[in-house]
Write a protein that holds these residues in place. Structure first.
Motif, PDB file in Angstrom:
ATOM      1  N   ASP A   1      -9.845   6.359  -6.468  1.00 21.69           N
ATOM      2  CA  ASP A   1      -9.404   7.579  -7.150  1.00 21.69           C
ATOM      3  C   ASP A   1      -8.120   7.318  -7.920  1.00 21.69           C
ATOM      4  O   ASP A   1      -7.905   7.857  -9.003  1.00 21.69           O
TER       5      ASP A   1
ATOM      6  N   PHE B   1       0.857  -1.190   0.000  1.00 20.31           N
ATOM      7  CA  PHE B   1       0.000   0.000   0.000  1.00 20.31           C
ATOM      8  C   PHE B   1       0.894   1.241   0.000  1.00 20.31           C
ATOM      9  O   PHE B   1       1.565   1.540   0.983  1.00 20.31           O
TER      10      PHE B   1
ATOM     11  N   PHE C   1       0.976   9.734   2.291  1.00 22.68           N
ATOM     12  CA  PHE C   1       0.707   9.660   3.726  1.00 22.68           C
ATOM     13  C   PHE C   1       1.098  10.959   4.427  1.00 22.68           C
ATOM     14  O   PHE C   1       1.920  10.981   5.336  1.00 22.68           O
TER      15      PHE C   1
ATOM     16  N   LYS D   1      -2.193  17.492  -9.839  1.00 21.26           N
ATOM     17  CA  LYS D   1      -3.420  18.024  -9.251  1.00 21.26           C
ATOM     18  C   LYS D   1      -3.699  19.406  -9.833  1.00 21.26           C
ATOM     19  O   LYS D   1      -2.797  20.146 -10.126  1.00 21.26           O
TER      20      LYS D   1
ATOM     21  N   GLY E   1      -6.677   3.141  -3.778  1.00 23.39           N
ATOM     22  CA  GLY E   1      -8.017   3.708  -3.670  1.00 23.39           C
ATOM     23  C   GLY E   1      -8.616   3.874  -5.058  1.00 23.39           C
ATOM     24  O   GLY E   1      -7.889   3.931  -6.054  1.00 23.39           O
TER      25      GLY E   1
ATOM     26  N   ARG F   1     -13.679   4.682  -2.682  1.00 26.49           N
ATOM     27  CA  ARG F   1     -13.476   5.987  -2.074  1.00 26.49           C
ATOM     28  C   ARG F   1     -14.503   6.904  -2.716  1.00 26.49           C
ATOM     29  O   ARG F   1     -14.432   7.133  -3.912  1.00 26.49           O
TER      30      ARG F   1
ATOM     31  N   ALA G   1      -0.326   8.131  -3.857  1.00 27.54           N
ATOM     32  CA  ALA G   1      -1.305   9.046  -4.405  1.00 27.54           C
ATOM     33  C   ALA G   1      -0.678  10.417  -4.526  1.00 27.54           C
ATOM     34  O   ALA G   1       0.101  10.829  -3.697  1.00 27.54           O
TER      35      ALA G   1
ATOM     36  N   HIS H   1      -3.879   8.466   7.796  1.00 29.28           N
ATOM     37  CA  HIS H   1      -5.093   8.781   8.565  1.00 29.28           C
ATOM     38  C   HIS H   1      -6.003   7.564   8.734  1.00 29.28           C
ATOM     39  O   HIS H   1      -5.691   6.483   8.220  1.00 29.28           O
TER      40      HIS H   1
ATOM     41  N   ASN I   1     -15.895   6.375   4.031  1.00 30.35           N
ATOM     42  CA  ASN I   1     -15.031   7.116   4.940  1.00 30.35           C
ATOM     43  C   ASN I   1     -14.403   8.259   4.160  1.00 30.35           C
ATOM     44  O   ASN I   1     -13.324   8.132   3.612  1.00 30.35           O
TER      45      ASN I   1
ATOM     46  N   ALA J   1      -6.197  13.382   3.213  1.00 29.85           N
ATOM     47  CA  ALA J   1      -5.051  14.012   3.875  1.00 29.85           C
ATOM     48  C   ALA J   1      -5.078  15.528   3.675  1.00 29.85           C
ATOM     49  O   ALA J   1      -4.786  16.285   4.609  1.00 29.85           O
ATOM     50  N   SER J   2      -5.450  15.960   2.473  1.00 30.72           N
ATOM     51  CA  SER J   2      -5.419  17.411   2.241  1.00 30.72           C
ATOM     52  C   SER J   2      -6.459  18.122   3.106  1.00 30.72           C
ATOM     53  O   SER J   2      -6.208  19.214   3.619  1.00 30.72           O
TER      54      SER J   2
END
Ligand code: ATP
Length: 424
Positions: free
Chosen positions: A115, A14, A18, A410, A113, A140, A404, A22, A184, A188-189
């Motif tokens: 995403d 995984f 991070f 982004k 995930g 997600r 991620a 979380h 859930n 993180a952001s």
């Protein structure tokens, strides 16, 4: 890593930034571990992506420490530092290959995930990854499980041999399994923003992790480093003027309900100029104040680059795109700082004061807009000033890394605008 030597052991990998680890991560892993009968899951924090400019935030050691605290007392989880040790850009294929040296592919499971799955065909050597390991995709919200081949990322379609509900068989002999989690909606952001703005995070972090973050002042506001904010804003404005930014405007938003106290906007004549303007702001601010932005978005595309210094958000647009979004309208309740270029050049590149003074009248093609964003239709005033604060779109691809958000793809997204790709 101390992965079990048992030849039957099923091993999960995984990866992630991070930043921070979380409860969403932990819940996903616990579910996957039980459902997939995994003996072990390696958590692999990514190294800082060299393509992505450095941001303020925890050190790699701190990110690791947070994971260590979060998994304390949990059987069958460990941290694998190989991407940090390799340094440079982290590629999932390298990490998976390392495991494949000792773990056979039917017992190896890469966990991502949904995403990340949406962009999986952008990852380096994704086909190879899918010969070396199986893929477990955890839900997600709001991304949903693909029901038919046409819902799959395009590059994956030719690899599929059979779709059977939750499990998709691949021609390589491996499979992709979709695991539905209890919703859930943690990211993180969002956690970083909450901590910076003093909001509660106890639903998203364990008590121990939260207290480590607070004790070490991780994600604290940059305020003390920056000092006088208005001066800081003017400093950044000056850099933009110096580098021939178009229509540089600054706003004091302290009397409004905006999430940031100051904002700057400028544009460039090309996507390259736009990215260069933002890069120069970062460079000069680093030199003068010794701080990096807390987040940077849209640099790779250079259409709308956003530098988040917490109390100051800098928006640098490719000029075409700026006309489409008319962010200035959002800030009309703020105070215009009336920034003026002290050394205007002969071609009139400097701020003329009026919003969109360089407005070309050319109607921007929607395709020039940052991905995940829709130009404002009609009056921009409908957005609240609070829309100044960006949220990173999770549809931004992590492309090639195990983690991620590692490729800096982004793009900025303004919450109060309709954004079909916004997953927050
Ligand atoms: P960001 O806020 O930047 O999107 P993040 O919460 O996605 O960060 P990462 O460390 O980048 O955190 O994510 C690592 C992996 O965990 C990715 O595969 C991601 O899809 C997955 N993941 C993160 N949050 C969740 C969640 N709430 N539920 C399921 N999977 C998650």
């Amino acid at each position: 890593v101390n992965i079990p030597k048992d030849p039957q052991a099923r091993i999960g990998i995984f990866g992630g930034t991070f930043n921070p680890f979380h409860v969403g991560h932990m819940q996903a892993l616990q579910t996957v571990k039980t459902r997939g009968s995994l003996s072990w899951i390696s958590i692999v924090p990514t190294n800082q992506n060299p393509l992505k400019p450095e941001t303020e935030g925890p050190t790699s050691e701190q990110r690791m420490e947070i994971i260590k605290i979060a998994i304390q007392g949990q059987e069958g989880f460990g941290i694998d530092q190989q991407e940090l040790e390799r340094g440079g850009q982290s590629f999932t294929i390298d990490t998976v290959s390392k495991y494949a040296e000792t773990v056979s592919s039917d017992r190896l499971f890469l966990i991502v995930g949904s995403d990340q799955f949406e962009n999986f065909d952008k990852w380096k050597s994704f086909e190879k990854i899918l010969t070396l390991a199986n893929l477990i995709v955890v839900s997600r919200p709001p991304a949903s499980q693909p029901n038919e081949l046409s819902d799959f990322p395009e590059g994956l379609r030719p690899l599929v041999s059979e779709i059977g509900g939750q499990v998709v068989a691949l021609k390589s002999g491996r499979f992709i399994e979709f695991v539905r989690l209890r919703d859930n909606d943690v990211s993180a952001s969002d956690i970083r923003k909450r901590i910076r703005s003093g909001r509660a995070v106890e639903r998203f972090l364990t008590m121990e992790v939260e207290s480590y973050i607070r004790q070490n002042n991780i994600y604290a506001s940059l305020g003390p480093k920056i000092g006088d904010l208005e001066k800081f804003t003017e400093f950044c404005g000056q850099v933009l003027f110096d580098k021939k930014g178009i229509t540089v405007r600054g706003f004091d938003l302290r009397e409004t309900d905006s999430a940031s106290e100051f904002t700057l906007i400028a544009s460039g004549t090309s996507t390259r100029h736009t990215a260069a303007l933002a890069e120069n702001v970062m460079k000069e601010v680093k030199g003068e104040y010794n701080v990096f932005p807390q987040s940077i978005e849209g640099m790779a595309e250079g259409r709308w680059v956003l530098l988040d210094y917490g109390s100051l958000i800098v928006h640098v647009f490719y000029d075409f795109v700026r006309q489409e979004y008319r962010l200035e309208n959002l800030w009309s309740k703020g105070k215009d700082l009336g920034l003026v270029d002290p050394n205007p050049g002969p071609v009139g590149h400097a701020a003329s004061g009026a919003a969109g003074a360089r407005s070309t009248g050319m109607s921007a093609n929607i395709s020039t807009a940052p991905s995940g964003l829709r130009p404002m239709a009609g009056g921009a005033d409908s957005g609240s000033v609070g829309g100044d604060r960006s949220t990173a779109s999770r549809s931004g691809s992590a492309a090639q890394s195990t983690s991620a958000g590692a490729t800096g793809m982004k793009t900025p997204n303004v919450p109060n605008m309709t954004n079909p790709f916004d997953k927050k």
